[in-house]
Motif scaffolding. Sequence first.
Motif, short mmCIF file in Angstrom:
data_model
loop_
_atom_site.label_atom_id
_atom_site.label_comp_id
_atom_site.label_asym_id
_atom_site.label_seq_id
_atom_site.Cartn_x
_atom_site.Cartn_y
_atom_site.Cartn_z
N PHE A 12 -25.75 54.51 -80.02
CA PHE A 12 -27.18 54.36 -79.81
C PHE A 12 -27.55 54.74 -78.39
O PHE A 12 -26.78 54.50 -77.46
N SER A 41 -29.28 42.47 -82.22
CA SER A 41 -28.09 41.99 -81.52
C SER A 41 -28.30 41.93 -80.01
O SER A 41 -27.57 41.23 -79.31
N LYS A 42 -29.30 42.66 -79.51
CA LYS A 42 -29.64 42.67 -78.09
C LYS A 42 -30.74 41.65 -77.76
O LYS A 42 -31.25 41.62 -76.65
N TRP A 98 -29.06 46.71 -84.38
CA TRP A 98 -28.55 46.84 -83.01
C TRP A 98 -29.51 46.18 -82.02
O TRP A 98 -29.07 45.45 -81.13
#
Length: 118
Positions: free
Chosen positions: A110, A21-22, A18
């Motif tokens: 998240f 991906s950021k 995650w």
Amino acid sequence: MAEHNDSGRLAEQLAADWLISKGFELVETNYRHGHAEIDLIMKHRGLLIFVEVKFRSGTGFGFAEEFVDSTKKKLLVKAADQYIYEKDWHKDIRFDIVGVYKDRAGTINFRHFEDAFY
């Protein structure tokens, strides 16, 4: 391995994916020093970021950030100091917490707490 360890490792992998991906870059996972373990070490925008990942199946007993107590924080800082020394890092750092939550439907969510402590 105990089931909670398996879910913890899975949560760490989900959190890493995650964060990547950021725009974060994964540097290292499960760095150990003494009794401390840093779940994820990431880089983002010139910062070295030490990430504590906490998994929760629901929030009935509280949110992830509430489970990083002062003893855990001291251990993380001590391990981070060692890592910084080993890598000869001279730029800024940050400590983050990522909560990984699984709801009743099995959906993963998240919560990211940047600069959570020092």
